[in-house]
Design a protein around this motif. Sequence first.
Motif, PDB file in Angstrom:
ATOM      1  N   GLY A  60      10.276  41.507 -38.833  1.00 34.63           N
ATOM      2  CA  GLY A  60       9.899  40.180 -38.353  1.00 34.63           C
ATOM      3  C   GLY A  60      10.525  39.924 -36.996  1.00 34.63           C
ATOM      4  O   GLY A  60       9.896  39.393 -36.093  1.00 34.63           O
ATOM      5  N   ASP A  61      11.777  40.335 -36.854  1.00 36.15           N
ATOM      6  CA  ASP A  61      12.500  40.100 -35.605  1.00 36.15           C
ATOM      7  C   ASP A  61      13.617  41.142 -35.502  1.00 36.15           C
ATOM      8  O   ASP A  61      14.684  40.981 -36.090  1.00 36.15           O
ATOM      9  N   ALA A  62      13.350  42.177 -34.732  1.00 31.88           N
ATOM     10  CA  ALA A  62      14.316  43.283 -34.638  1.00 31.88           C
ATOM     11  C   ALA A  62      15.637  42.805 -34.029  1.00 31.88           C
ATOM     12  O   ALA A  62      16.682  43.422 -34.231  1.00 31.88           O
ATOM     13  N   LYS A  63      15.604  41.667 -33.333  1.00 30.96           N
ATOM     14  CA  LYS A  63      16.835  41.160 -32.684  1.00 30.96           C
ATOM     15  C   LYS A  63      17.715  40.391 -33.670  1.00 30.96           C
ATOM     16  O   LYS A  63      18.859  40.091 -33.375  1.00 30.96           O
ATOM     17  N   ASN A  64      17.163  40.053 -34.830  1.00 30.74           N
ATOM     18  CA  ASN A  64      17.956  39.296 -35.812  1.00 30.74           C
ATOM     19  C   ASN A  64      18.759  40.291 -36.655  1.00 30.74           C
ATOM     20  O   ASN A  64      18.200  41.049 -37.443  1.00 30.74           O
ATOM     21  N   SER A  65      20.071  40.283 -36.469  1.00 31.35           N
ATOM     22  CA  SER A  65      20.904  41.290 -37.144  1.00 31.35           C
ATOM     23  C   SER A  65      21.172  40.930 -38.601  1.00 31.35           C
ATOM     24  O   SER A  65      21.711  41.732 -39.349  1.00 31.35           O
ATOM     25  N   VAL A  66      20.800  39.731 -39.024  1.00 30.23           N
ATOM     26  CA  VAL A  66      20.994  39.350 -40.429  1.00 30.23           C
ATOM     27  C   VAL A  66      19.661  39.443 -41.169  1.00 30.23           C
ATOM     28  O   VAL A  66      19.423  40.364 -41.949  1.00 30.23           O
ATOM     29  N   CYS A  67      18.760  38.499 -40.914  1.00 31.45           N
ATOM     30  CA  CYS A  67      17.497  38.453 -41.664  1.00 31.45           C
ATOM     31  C   CYS A  67      16.381  39.057 -40.801  1.00 31.45           C
ATOM     32  O   CYS A  67      15.575  38.347 -40.208  1.00 31.45           O
ATOM     33  N   TRP A  68      16.323  40.393 -40.777  1.00 31.43           N
ATOM     34  CA  TRP A  68      15.457  41.132 -39.847  1.00 31.43           C
ATOM     35  C   TRP A  68      13.963  40.985 -40.151  1.00 31.43           C
ATOM     36  O   TRP A  68      13.127  41.264 -39.330  1.00 31.43           O
ATOM     37  N   TYR A  69      13.618  40.533 -41.372  1.00 33.33           N
ATOM     38  CA  TYR A  69      12.187  40.405 -41.730  1.00 33.33           C
ATOM     39  C   TYR A  69      11.645  38.998 -41.464  1.00 33.33           C
ATOM     40  O   TYR A  69      10.487  38.710 -41.717  1.00 33.33           O
ATOM     41  N   MET A  70      12.511  38.109 -40.951  1.00 27.13           N
ATOM     42  CA  MET A  70      12.075  36.714 -40.703  1.00 27.13           C
ATOM     43  C   MET A  70      11.420  36.606 -39.325  1.00 27.13           C
ATOM     44  O   MET A  70      11.965  37.090 -38.329  1.00 27.13           O
ATOM     45  N   LEU A  71      10.259  35.954 -39.262  1.00 30.80           N
ATOM     46  CA  LEU A  71       9.601  35.750 -37.970  1.00 30.80           C
ATOM     47  C   LEU A  71      10.385  34.702 -37.172  1.00 30.80           C
ATOM     48  O   LEU A  71      10.833  33.705 -37.746  1.00 30.80           O
ATOM     49  N   PRO A  72      10.550  34.916 -35.860  1.00 32.82           N
ATOM     50  CA  PRO A  72      11.330  33.964 -35.050  1.00 32.82           C
ATOM     51  C   PRO A  72      10.796  32.541 -35.129  1.00 32.82           C
ATOM     52  O   PRO A  72      11.566  31.583 -35.135  1.00 32.82           O
ATOM     53  N   GLU A  73       9.467  32.374 -35.224  1.00 33.95           N
ATOM     54  CA  GLU A  73       8.910  31.011 -35.265  1.00 33.95           C
ATOM     55  C   GLU A  73       9.260  30.316 -36.580  1.00 33.95           C
ATOM     56  O   GLU A  73       9.300  29.088 -36.653  1.00 33.95           O
ATOM     57  N   VAL A  74       9.515  31.097 -37.628  1.00 35.86           N
ATOM     58  CA  VAL A  74       9.930  30.515 -38.901  1.00 35.86           C
ATOM     59  C   VAL A  74      11.361  29.985 -38.776  1.00 35.86           C
ATOM     60  O   VAL A  74      11.668  28.862 -39.191  1.00 35.86           O
ATOM     61  N   GLU A  75      12.216  30.782 -38.169  1.00 37.14           N
ATOM     62  CA  GLU A  75      13.600  30.329 -37.975  1.00 37.14           C
ATOM     63  C   GLU A  75      13.629  29.062 -37.120  1.00 37.14           C
ATOM     64  O   GLU A  75      14.290  28.080 -37.485  1.00 37.14           O
ATOM     65  N   ARG A  76      12.878  29.062 -36.039  1.00 38.64           N
ATOM     66  CA  ARG A  76      12.845  27.862 -35.167  1.00 38.64           C
ATOM     67  C   ARG A  76      12.317  26.659 -35.944  1.00 38.64           C
ATOM     68  O   ARG A  76      12.845  25.562 -35.848  1.00 38.64           O
ATOM     69  N   GLY A  77      11.271  26.889 -36.744  1.00 36.55           N
ATOM     70  CA  GLY A  77      10.655  25.799 -37.521  1.00 36.55           C
ATOM     71  C   GLY A  77      11.633  25.204 -38.521  1.00 36.55           C
ATOM     72  O   GLY A  77      11.726  23.979 -38.667  1.00 36.55           O
ATOM     73  N   ILE A  78      12.373  26.050 -39.225  1.00 32.76           N
ATOM     74  CA  ILE A  78      13.313  25.562 -40.241  1.00 32.76           C
ATOM     75  C   ILE A  78      14.422  24.732 -39.576  1.00 32.76           C
ATOM     76  O   ILE A  78      14.762  23.642 -40.040  1.00 32.76           O
ATOM     77  N   ARG A  79      14.946  25.234 -38.464  1.00 32.28           N
ATOM     78  CA  ARG A  79      16.008  24.471 -37.770  1.00 32.28           C
ATOM     79  C   ARG A  79      15.462  23.134 -37.266  1.00 32.28           C
ATOM     80  O   ARG A  79      16.118  22.099 -37.360  1.00 32.28           O
ATOM     81  N   ARG A  80      14.246  23.180 -36.759  1.00 33.27           N
ATOM     82  CA  ARG A  80      13.634  21.951 -36.232  1.00 33.27           C
ATOM     83  C   ARG A  80      13.402  20.935 -37.349  1.00 33.27           C
ATOM     84  O   ARG A  80      13.683  19.743 -37.191  1.00 33.27           O
ATOM     85  N   LEU A  81      12.932  21.407 -38.496  1.00 33.85           N
ATOM     86  CA  LEU A  81      12.651  20.512 -39.626  1.00 33.85           C
ATOM     87  C   LEU A  81      13.927  19.803 -40.095  1.00 33.85           C
ATOM     88  O   LEU A  81      13.939  18.594 -40.326  1.00 33.85           O
ATOM     89  N   HIS A  82      15.009  20.564 -40.237  1.00 36.09           N
ATOM     90  CA  HIS A  82      16.269  19.933 -40.662  1.00 36.09           C
ATOM     91  C   HIS A  82      16.783  18.959 -39.605  1.00 36.09           C
ATOM     92  O   HIS A  82      17.385  17.935 -39.929  1.00 36.09           O
TER      93      HIS A  82
END
Length: 386
Positions: A60-82
């Motif tokens: 999903g995101d080779a630059k994410n050293s923790v959750c590598w299968y997560m799409l970057p737009e999902v991470e941004r969306g979750i942070r934005r929602l909270h």
Amino acid sequence: VATNNFPSSNGRTIPATIISPNTIIELEKGDPVVFEKYWKKRSEECSIVIRGWELMSYLGDAKNSVCWYMLPEVERGIRRLHHVVGNAVTNDRYIVVGTGATQLFQAAVFALSPSHPSQPINVLAAAPFYSEYQDEVSILRSGLYQWGGDAASYEKNEPYIEVITSPNNPDGIVREPVVKSEAKGKLVHDLAYYWPHYTPITHQADHDLMLFTFSKCTGHAGSRFGWALVKDIEVAKKMTRYVQMSSIGVSKESQTRVAKIIGVVCDGYENFGSMESELFFEYSKRLLRERWEKLWAVIDESKLFSVAKYPKAFCNFTNESSEPFPGFIWLKCEEGIEDCESYLLEKLKIRGRGGKRFGVDSNYARLSLMGTDDDFNEFLKRVSNA
Ligand code: PMP
């Protein structure tokens, strides 16, 4: 199909299906279909197209050293929602996504368990607890962890993991840890229902490990998507490892849909004024409030059933003081009815889940408040005629 006019939850009169008195009303599961009407109104803007060649990679995101299968737009969306809702701190937190909070709960228990224990660590939750925890912990008879039962009666001086579900499923109560043991405990906060339609948002939750689910937030249970906000990088990595072993990540189709729908929810709030339709949390809170008001009217008259009243609190998100409007009814059968689940099924043809599954007496039963209008109205009719 026979129909009859019935006032809908938005005040308009719509034809309602007449349900035969012999039909069983299924309120045993918490399937959140009540929110479908909202998403039907927003159908076009929430639609996505996925072409045959897209989303083929495990990554999903080779630059994410923790959750590598997560799409970057999902991470941004979750942070934005909270950030929009103000229900949880996301700064300095790692995000781990999973196939529902169900998978993440198991990932969390795995990650918090000692790697080489002399005996399995006890996993506890205060009764009444969400009925699936016990089965999820016990199914594989792990050597790492085991179900330890009701957290309120835990007296062992041994390490433990306590799950705090707040607001709680089944009873909607806001909770804190309860274990009194001297031993070291680790906490998992399951905040599946800490959203403004169910309960007033009184503070930004700031715990070490918090679980959320798309199922209860927007109602998209079929997407099978949840996320964890995790303070400790090693715990986050271990949770990711569990998801990797269990399913090598989370469907990219689901992730794409999640990012889209979270984006639509947040856009509504951040461009407030430019939208014609009612915003998601206002709409869904109104809908649940209307159901609770109808329910109170029936329960207040009932000699057979009761439901505990909830205190009001100020919600920082909606800027109003209100009661919670939980997604479940935690029904108590009054004296003379010992088995609430059987009584509901045999006498009223309503299927609920009995208290025993939640670690308490069988004079309680949990019923979903998140089903269709037809089922909910028929349920009210049967309870008021009982
Ligand atoms: N935690 C709680 C408290 C729940 O009620 C549920 C769903 N009923 C879950 C977790 C699981 O959610 P998911 O659909 O994301 O697996």
